[in-house]
Design a protein around this motif. Structure first.
Motif, short mmCIF file in Angstrom:
data_model
loop_
_atom_site.label_atom_id
_atom_site.label_comp_id
_atom_site.label_asym_id
_atom_site.label_seq_id
_atom_site.Cartn_x
_atom_site.Cartn_y
_atom_site.Cartn_z
N LYS A 322 57.67 59.01 33.61
CA LYS A 322 56.82 58.18 34.45
C LYS A 322 57.02 58.54 35.92
N GLY A 323 55.91 58.78 36.63
CA GLY A 323 56.00 59.19 38.02
C GLY A 323 55.41 58.15 38.95
N ARG A 324 54.84 58.62 40.06
CA ARG A 324 54.33 57.72 41.09
C ARG A 324 52.91 57.24 40.77
N VAL A 325 52.62 56.04 41.25
CA VAL A 325 51.26 55.53 41.23
C VAL A 325 50.92 55.09 42.65
N ALA A 326 49.93 55.73 43.25
CA ALA A 326 49.46 55.36 44.58
C ALA A 326 48.17 54.57 44.42
N SER A 327 48.00 53.55 45.25
CA SER A 327 46.81 52.70 45.06
C SER A 327 46.31 52.12 46.37
N PHE A 328 45.02 51.86 46.41
CA PHE A 328 44.39 51.04 47.43
C PHE A 328 43.80 49.81 46.73
N THR A 329 43.98 48.65 47.34
CA THR A 329 43.47 47.40 46.77
C THR A 329 42.72 46.61 47.83
N LEU A 330 41.57 46.09 47.44
CA LEU A 330 40.74 45.29 48.34
C LEU A 330 40.27 44.04 47.61
N VAL A 331 40.36 42.89 48.28
CA VAL A 331 39.71 41.66 47.83
C VAL A 331 39.01 41.09 49.05
N ASP A 332 37.70 41.01 49.01
CA ASP A 332 36.95 40.51 50.16
C ASP A 332 36.05 39.35 49.71
N HIS A 333 35.83 38.40 50.63
CA HIS A 333 35.10 37.19 50.29
C HIS A 333 33.86 37.03 51.18
N TYR A 334 32.98 36.18 50.74
CA TYR A 334 31.80 35.77 51.52
C TYR A 334 32.22 35.31 52.91
N ASP A 335 31.46 35.73 53.93
CA ASP A 335 31.75 35.36 55.31
C ASP A 335 30.75 34.29 55.77
N PRO A 336 31.19 33.04 55.90
CA PRO A 336 30.25 31.99 56.29
C PRO A 336 29.75 32.12 57.73
N LYS A 337 30.51 32.78 58.60
CA LYS A 337 30.10 32.92 60.00
C LYS A 337 28.81 33.73 60.13
N THR A 338 28.72 34.79 59.35
CA THR A 338 27.53 35.65 59.41
C THR A 338 26.60 35.41 58.23
N ASP A 339 27.02 34.57 57.28
CA ASP A 339 26.27 34.33 56.05
C ASP A 339 26.06 35.64 55.29
N MET A 340 27.12 36.46 55.24
CA MET A 340 27.05 37.73 54.52
C MET A 340 27.97 37.69 53.31
N SER A 341 27.43 38.12 52.19
CA SER A 341 28.23 38.18 50.97
C SER A 341 29.30 39.25 51.08
N ALA A 342 30.31 39.13 50.24
CA ALA A 342 31.35 40.15 50.19
C ALA A 342 30.74 41.50 49.81
N MET A 343 29.75 41.48 48.92
CA MET A 343 29.13 42.75 48.51
C MET A 343 28.37 43.38 49.66
N MET A 344 27.72 42.58 50.49
CA MET A 344 27.04 43.14 51.67
C MET A 344 28.05 43.78 52.61
#
Length: 396
Positions: A322-344
């Motif tokens: 077993k060797g190394r595992v490198a990763s990037f992780t993102l969790v983003d949420h709806y932004d009420p200030k701009t009314d923009m979804s996380a997907m946008m």
């Protein structure tokens, strides 16, 4: 920079907003067949950015001649319209000598765009398809992980999903981007690397349980388009490469049943003397049943796995430890200030960043620009952080 966005829907409006906020962008043209919608979006973006950078124009995106005429005088264009219009728009961009990026979504169309590479390079134009979330940001980060593991990996695994914060039965889903792009993911074959070989496999297959802290178990399964050009780019250096979509378990079961019934088929049938494709009907149904303004969440994890090989050790791994595992992780949420979804935010902002990199010269490549190979990941990560989108890196 003078930038053009074609399409004033969810992603186009978010991209125009992001562009208008940048000091190096002097103007943004927002084009749509629905001129009134484009004007309404432009007015809203100008209001919330406290600027007058965005102007609306009418454009039939299916007309290459009209698109090329509009592109002249702009440094770069982002297509935020359905994928089947992107090839014509890419041709128009080459003709107009205007850098071009899109949100992709279809393997066949992307490869047709990339066939324009030689002509684009001669005209000093960059063509950068698949610039959204996945493919797009996930591809950029996947390429960076492979580089951080010295250019090779046993496996590159991408897991991405746009989900409602509070899933409601019976569908456990809400529409967060183009319905045509969504259904296309469920019907077109997925392209992967397995044991170093490029394969195409059926979508909605090989489900596995996916865990993320703070969330109930999700289902991850193959869909079309997510790997884009990564299998070719990494063939010979990565053993396994795939992208899987994340959904709540109840929704995954529904998709499998709908596909089994043939309701995603584009083959027309006669119903009371009228010819219609089941997919066209399902598109309308999805638009109605999956429409929701509830807050959403976007989840992404990109993993590069590296095994340590030891010829003197034998065991279950056949000489591999077993060797190394490198990763990037993102969790983003709806932004009420701009009314923009996380997907946008996680789709349009990456596309906007790439377009600005093309226009500014931060990406020097001309002809075909591949996300995993040609986008400077360190600069991209800096730009995402400036927009309040946190991407965590780990290596274990």
């Amino acid at each position: 920079m003078k930038l053009l966005v074609i399409g004033s829907g969810m992603m186009g409006s978010a991209a125009a907003y992001d562009m208008a906020k940048q000091p190096d962008v002097v103007s943004v043209t927002l084009a749509d067949t629905d001129h009134k919608r484009a004007k309404d979006v432009a007015a809203r973006v100008n209001r919330i950015t406290d600027s007058k950078k965005v102007r609306a124009v009418a454009l039939d995106a299916a007309s290459e001649r009209a698109a090329a005429k509009l592109m002249r005088g702009h440094d770069a264009t982002l297509s935020a319209v359905p994928y089947f219009l992107n090839l014509g728009l890419a041709k128009a961009a080459v003709e107009a000598r205007c850098h071009f990026a899109d949100l992709g979504g279809n393997n066949t169309v992307v490869r047709q765009e990339l066939e324009l590479a030689k002509k684009a390079e001669k005209r000093d134009v960059a063509i950068a398809p698949d610039c959204g979330l996945s493919p797009g940001m996930a591809s950029i980060l996947g390429g960076e992980l492979v580089r951080r593991l010295d250019g090779r990996a046993d496996a590159l695994k991408l897991y991405v999903g746009g989900l409602p914060e509070k899933p409601m039965p019976p569908f456990h889903y809400q529409l967060v981007f183009s319905v045509e792009g969504l259904i296309n993911e469920y019907v077109e074959p997925a392209r992967i690397l397995r044991k170093g070989k490029l394969l195409t496999i059926e979508p909605l297959t090989e489900p596995e349980e996916f865990h993320m802290a703070g969330f109930a178990p999700l289902v991850a399964f193959h869909t079309s388009g997510g790997t884009s050009t990564m299998p070719e780019t990494f063939q010979g250096r990565v053993g396994e490469c795939f992208e899987k979509t994340l959904r709540y378990p109840g929704h995954y079961d529904l998709l499998c049943e709908l596909k089994e019934l043939g309701l995603f088929s584009s083959e027309k049938m006669k119903v009371k003397g009228v010819e219609i494709a089941p997919r066209a009907v399902m598109s309308k149904i999805f638009e109605g049943k999956f429409a929701s303004k509830g807050p959403d969440v976007c989840i992404m994890r990109v993993e590069a796995h590296e095994s340590v090989r030891s010829p003197g050790v034998r065991g279950l791994l056949g000489g591999r430890l077993k060797g190394r595992v490198a990763s990037f992780t993102l969790v983003d949420h709806y932004d009420p200030k701009t009314d923009m979804s996380a997907m946008m935010r996680t789709t349009a902002f990456p596309a906007s960043i790439v377009v600005q990199m093309l226009a500014s010269g931060a990406i020097e490549k001309r002809g075909a620009v591949l996300q995993e190979r040609d986008v400077p990941a360190d600069l991209f990560l800096e730009e995402m952080a400036k927009r309040g989108i946190k991407i965590d890196y780990a290596i274990e």
